[in-house]
Write a protein that holds these residues in place. Structure first.
Motif, PDB file in Angstrom:
ATOM      1  N   SER A 169      58.572  46.789 -23.048  1.00  0.00           N
ATOM      2  CA  SER A 169      58.733  45.428 -22.507  1.00  0.00           C
ATOM      3  C   SER A 169      58.954  45.433 -20.996  1.00  0.00           C
ATOM      4  CB  SER A 169      59.901  44.725 -23.206  1.00  0.00           C
ATOM      5  OG  SER A 169      61.118  45.397 -22.928  1.00  0.00           O
ATOM      6  N   GLU A 170      59.369  46.570 -20.433  1.00  0.00           N
ATOM      7  CA  GLU A 170      59.605  46.666 -18.985  1.00  0.00           C
ATOM      8  C   GLU A 170      58.341  47.001 -18.206  1.00  0.00           C
ATOM      9  OE1 GLU A 170      63.055  49.203 -18.092  1.00  0.00           O
ATOM     10  OE2 GLU A 170      63.565  49.061 -20.222  1.00  0.00           O
ATOM     11  N   TRP A 171      57.277  47.444 -18.893  1.00  0.00           N
ATOM     12  CA  TRP A 171      56.091  47.922 -18.198  1.00  0.00           C
ATOM     13  C   TRP A 171      55.292  46.829 -17.516  1.00  0.00           C
ATOM     14  CZ3 TRP A 171      54.342  51.469 -22.801  1.00  0.00           C
ATOM     15  CH2 TRP A 171      55.271  52.495 -22.946  1.00  0.00           C
ATOM     16  N   SER A 172      55.560  45.575 -17.852  1.00  0.00           N
ATOM     17  CA  SER A 172      54.863  44.477 -17.172  1.00  0.00           C
ATOM     18  C   SER A 172      55.588  44.030 -15.904  1.00  0.00           C
ATOM     19  CB  SER A 172      54.698  43.285 -18.123  1.00  0.00           C
ATOM     20  OG  SER A 172      55.971  42.855 -18.572  1.00  0.00           O
ATOM     21  N   ASP A 173      56.734  44.634 -15.628  1.00  0.00           N
ATOM     22  CA  ASP A 173      57.481  44.339 -14.401  1.00  0.00           C
ATOM     23  C   ASP A 173      56.597  44.657 -13.196  1.00  0.00           C
ATOM     24  OD1 ASP A 173      59.122  44.522 -12.101  1.00  0.00           O
ATOM     25  OD2 ASP A 173      60.846  45.198 -13.260  1.00  0.00           O
ATOM     26  N   PRO A 174      56.412  43.721 -12.268  1.00  0.00           N
ATOM     27  CA  PRO A 174      55.530  43.980 -11.129  1.00  0.00           C
ATOM     28  C   PRO A 174      56.014  45.124 -10.228  1.00  0.00           C
ATOM     29  CG  PRO A 174      56.616  41.833 -10.930  1.00  0.00           C
ATOM     30  CD  PRO A 174      56.965  42.368 -12.271  1.00  0.00           C
ATOM     31  N   ASP A 175      57.281  45.491 -10.345  1.00  0.00           N
ATOM     32  CA  ASP A 175      57.822  46.570  -9.520  1.00  0.00           C
ATOM     33  C   ASP A 175      57.828  47.922 -10.228  1.00  0.00           C
ATOM     34  OD1 ASP A 175      58.344  44.824  -7.405  1.00  0.00           O
ATOM     35  OD2 ASP A 175      60.309  44.292  -8.221  1.00  0.00           O
ATOM     36  N   ILE A 176      57.240  48.007 -11.418  1.00  0.00           N
ATOM     37  CA  ILE A 176      57.336  49.235 -12.208  1.00  0.00           C
ATOM     38  C   ILE A 176      56.719  50.431 -11.491  1.00  0.00           C
ATOM     39  CG2 ILE A 176      55.219  48.909 -13.568  1.00  0.00           C
ATOM     40  CD1 ILE A 176      58.500  50.086 -15.110  1.00  0.00           C
ATOM     41  N   ASP A 177      55.591  50.246 -10.814  1.00  0.00           N
ATOM     42  CA  ASP A 177      54.953  51.370 -10.116  1.00  0.00           C
ATOM     43  C   ASP A 177      55.784  51.806  -8.918  1.00  0.00           C
ATOM     44  OD1 ASP A 177      52.815  51.562 -11.899  1.00  0.00           O
ATOM     45  OD2 ASP A 177      51.665  50.037 -10.819  1.00  0.00           O
ATOM     46  N   ARG A 178      56.358  50.847  -8.229  1.00  0.00           N
ATOM     47  CA  ARG A 178      57.235  51.190  -7.109  1.00  0.00           C
ATOM     48  C   ARG A 178      58.463  51.938  -7.605  1.00  0.00           C
ATOM     49  NH1 ARG A 178      60.510  46.577  -4.836  1.00  0.00           N
ATOM     50  NH2 ARG A 178      61.809  47.381  -6.498  1.00  0.00           N
ATOM     51  N   ASP A 179      59.018  51.476  -8.719  1.00  0.00           N
ATOM     52  CA  ASP A 179      60.185  52.155  -9.297  1.00  0.00           C
ATOM     53  C   ASP A 179      59.844  53.584  -9.687  1.00  0.00           C
ATOM     54  OD1 ASP A 179      61.508  49.748  -8.972  1.00  0.00           O
ATOM     55  OD2 ASP A 179      61.514  49.238 -11.115  1.00  0.00           O
ATOM     56  N   PHE A 180      58.664  53.774 -10.286  1.00  0.00           N
ATOM     57  CA  PHE A 180      58.264  55.131 -10.654  1.00  0.00           C
ATOM     58  C   PHE A 180      58.121  55.999  -9.409  1.00  0.00           C
ATOM     59  CE2 PHE A 180      55.012  58.397 -11.292  1.00  0.00           C
ATOM     60  CZ  PHE A 180      55.666  59.156 -12.241  1.00  0.00           C
ATOM     61  N   ALA A 181      57.521  55.460  -8.357  1.00  0.00           N
ATOM     62  CA  ALA A 181      57.344  56.238  -7.120  1.00  0.00           C
ATOM     63  C   ALA A 181      58.692  56.703  -6.577  1.00  0.00           C
ATOM     64  CB  ALA A 181      56.592  55.410  -6.078  1.00  0.00           C
ATOM     65  N   GLN A 182      59.701  55.855  -6.644  1.00  0.00           N
ATOM     66  CA  GLN A 182      61.033  56.236  -6.157  1.00  0.00           C
ATOM     67  C   GLN A 182      61.643  57.327  -7.030  1.00  0.00           C
ATOM     68  OE1 GLN A 182      62.905  52.389  -6.147  1.00  0.00           O
ATOM     69  NE2 GLN A 182      62.190  51.905  -4.079  1.00  0.00           N
ATOM     70  N   VAL A 183      61.525  57.170  -8.340  1.00  0.00           N
ATOM     71  CA  VAL A 183      62.042  58.195  -9.256  1.00  0.00           C
ATOM     72  C   VAL A 183      61.277  59.500  -9.047  1.00  0.00           C
ATOM     73  CG1 VAL A 183      62.223  58.856 -11.697  1.00  0.00           C
ATOM     74  CG2 VAL A 183      62.904  56.564 -10.967  1.00  0.00           C
ATOM     75  N   TRP A 184      59.971  59.387  -8.867  1.00  0.00           N
ATOM     76  CA  TRP A 184      59.158  60.589  -8.703  1.00  0.00           C
ATOM     77  C   TRP A 184      59.564  61.384  -7.461  1.00  0.00           C
ATOM     78  CZ3 TRP A 184      56.908  63.372 -11.987  1.00  0.00           C
ATOM     79  CH2 TRP A 184      56.105  64.438 -11.551  1.00  0.00           C
ATOM     80  N   ARG A 185      59.869  60.683  -6.374  1.00  0.00           N
ATOM     81  CA  ARG A 185      60.309  61.389  -5.157  1.00  0.00           C
ATOM     82  C   ARG A 185      61.569  62.209  -5.433  1.00  0.00           C
ATOM     83  NH1 ARG A 185      58.133  56.872  -2.546  1.00  0.00           N
ATOM     84  NH2 ARG A 185      60.067  55.678  -2.582  1.00  0.00           N
ATOM     85  N   LEU A 186      62.496  61.635  -6.185  1.00  0.00           N
ATOM     86  CA  LEU A 186      63.723  62.355  -6.530  1.00  0.00           C
ATOM     87  C   LEU A 186      63.433  63.543  -7.447  1.00  0.00           C
ATOM     88  CD1 LEU A 186      66.159  59.369  -7.115  1.00  0.00           C
ATOM     89  CD2 LEU A 186      66.193  60.985  -5.210  1.00  0.00           C
ATOM     90  N   VAL A 187      62.560  63.333  -8.426  1.00  0.00           N
ATOM     91  CA  VAL A 187      62.189  64.413  -9.350  1.00  0.00           C
ATOM     92  C   VAL A 187      61.562  65.562  -8.578  1.00  0.00           C
ATOM     93  CG1 VAL A 187      60.543  65.023 -11.174  1.00  0.00           C
ATOM     94  CG2 VAL A 187      61.963  62.975 -11.408  1.00  0.00           C
ATOM     95  N   LEU A 188      60.628  65.242  -7.716  1.00  0.00           N
ATOM     96  CA  LEU A 188      59.944  66.267  -6.942  1.00  0.00           C
ATOM     97  C   LEU A 188      60.915  67.013  -6.032  1.00  0.00           C
ATOM     98  CD1 LEU A 188      57.085  67.310  -6.823  1.00  0.00           C
ATOM     99  CD2 LEU A 188      56.659  65.752  -4.924  1.00  0.00           C
ATOM    100  N   ALA A 189      61.841  66.277  -5.420  1.00  0.00           N
ATOM    101  CA  ALA A 189      62.836  66.919  -4.568  1.00  0.00           C
ATOM    102  C   ALA A 189      63.667  67.910  -5.370  1.00  0.00           C
ATOM    103  CB  ALA A 189      63.736  65.864  -3.924  1.00  0.00           C
ATOM    104  N   GLY A 190      63.981  67.546  -6.612  1.00  0.00           N
ATOM    105  CA  GLY A 190      64.747  68.450  -7.475  1.00  0.00           C
ATOM    106  C   GLY A 190      63.981  69.697  -7.855  1.00  0.00           C
ATOM    107  N   LEU A 191      62.665  69.615  -7.943  1.00  0.00           N
ATOM    108  CA  LEU A 191      61.853  70.769  -8.315  1.00  0.00           C
ATOM    109  C   LEU A 191      61.636  71.737  -7.163  1.00  0.00           C
ATOM    110  CD1 LEU A 191      59.147  68.999 -10.510  1.00  0.00           C
ATOM    111  CD2 LEU A 191      60.902  70.585 -11.315  1.00  0.00           C
ATOM    112  N   VAL A 192      61.667  71.225  -5.942  1.00  0.00           N
ATOM    113  CA  VAL A 192      61.378  72.095  -4.795  1.00  0.00           C
ATOM    114  C   VAL A 192      62.615  72.717  -4.164  1.00  0.00           C
ATOM    115  CG1 VAL A 192      59.207  70.920  -4.279  1.00  0.00           C
ATOM    116  CG2 VAL A 192      61.293  70.187  -3.127  1.00  0.00           C
ATOM    117  N   VAL A 193      63.786  72.292  -4.627  1.00  0.00           N
ATOM    118  CA  VAL A 193      65.037  72.868  -4.132  1.00  0.00           C
ATOM    119  C   VAL A 193      65.499  73.910  -5.133  1.00  0.00           C
ATOM    120  CG1 VAL A 193      67.447  72.365  -3.602  1.00  0.00           C
ATOM    121  CG2 VAL A 193      65.664  70.756  -2.930  1.00  0.00           C
ATOM    122  N   VAL A 194      65.996  75.053  -4.636  1.00  0.00           N
ATOM    123  CA  VAL A 194      66.486  76.099  -5.525  1.00  0.00           C
ATOM    124  C   VAL A 194      67.666  75.565  -6.296  1.00  0.00           C
ATOM    125  CG1 VAL A 194      67.467  78.394  -5.679  1.00  0.00           C
ATOM    126  CG2 VAL A 194      65.702  77.926  -4.007  1.00  0.00           C
TER     127      VAL A 194
END
Length: 197
Positions: A169-194
């Motif tokens: 039900s949240e996937w129709s939120d117009p900000d969902i892609d922006r929210d994913f991009a923000q989460v993804w930046r954090l995820v990626l930062a966690g993968l590249v740090v020891v």
């Protein structure tokens, strides 16, 4: 009457059509047999119970998600790019199912609630694919994590809002892609740090 040999695939095709036309309440072995113009005993030769038939339908549905993702996991190239593309594909597949046939998506979601073993196997497969990408990223020094399996589980859990049916039900939120991009930046930062998981 269809004279084609009755195979598990034909039965699953029929079960999906019965689900599409009539919903979960009419997806009984008898209704599928009636649709195929065979006796329900014939269905039981391939699927020993209604639960087994529903599990097979759920497994087939989930396999349609995991198969294209497996292809991405096996591709050569940047692990960062592949992992991002893997999650984008996962989200796209789930969103398409919701948008194209919301009633059928709800039906399949209900079936998967009953098919816990099938769902657990599906999640394990997704985790293997993510771990495969993470491991390749470790070998090329793109990622600095020490345990690909633990990292895979953390990444899947961190992104659950964007692909788990409970959040559809949240996937129709117009900000969902922006929210994913923000989460993804954090995820990626966690993968590249020891890190020590």
């Amino acid at each position: 009457m269809n004279d084609s040999p009755l195979t598990p695939e034909r039965i699953l095709d029929a079960a999906e059509e019965v689900l599409r036309r009539y919903g979960l309440a009419k997806a009984t072995v008898v209704d599928v047999a009636r649709f195929l113009e065979v006796s329900h005993g014939t269905i039981y030769r391939h699927f020993p119970s209604k639960a087994a038939l529903r599990d097979a339908v759920a497994e087939r549905w989930l396999h349609r998600v995991s198969t294209p993702l497996a292809a991405i996991a096996q591709e050569p190239g940047s692990a960062k790019e592949r992992l991002h593309r893997w999650f984008e594909q996962l989200m796209t597949l789930k969103r398409q199912k919701v948008l194209k046939e919301p009633e059928l998506f709800a039906t399949y979601s209900a079936i998967t609630q009953e098919a816990r073993g099938v769902v657990e196997a599906h999640i394990a497969e997704l985790l293997r694919q993510i771990a495969q990408i993470v491991e390749s990223g470790i070998s090329t020094n793109e990622f600095r994590v020490t345990d690909p399996q633990v990292a895979a589980k953390a990444v899947l859990q961190a992104t659950v809002r964007f692909h788990h049916p409970a959040h559809a039900s949240e996937w129709s939120d117009p900000d969902i892609d922006r929210d994913f991009a923000q989460v993804w930046r954090l995820v990626l930062a966690g993968l590249v740090v020891v890190q020590q998981f």
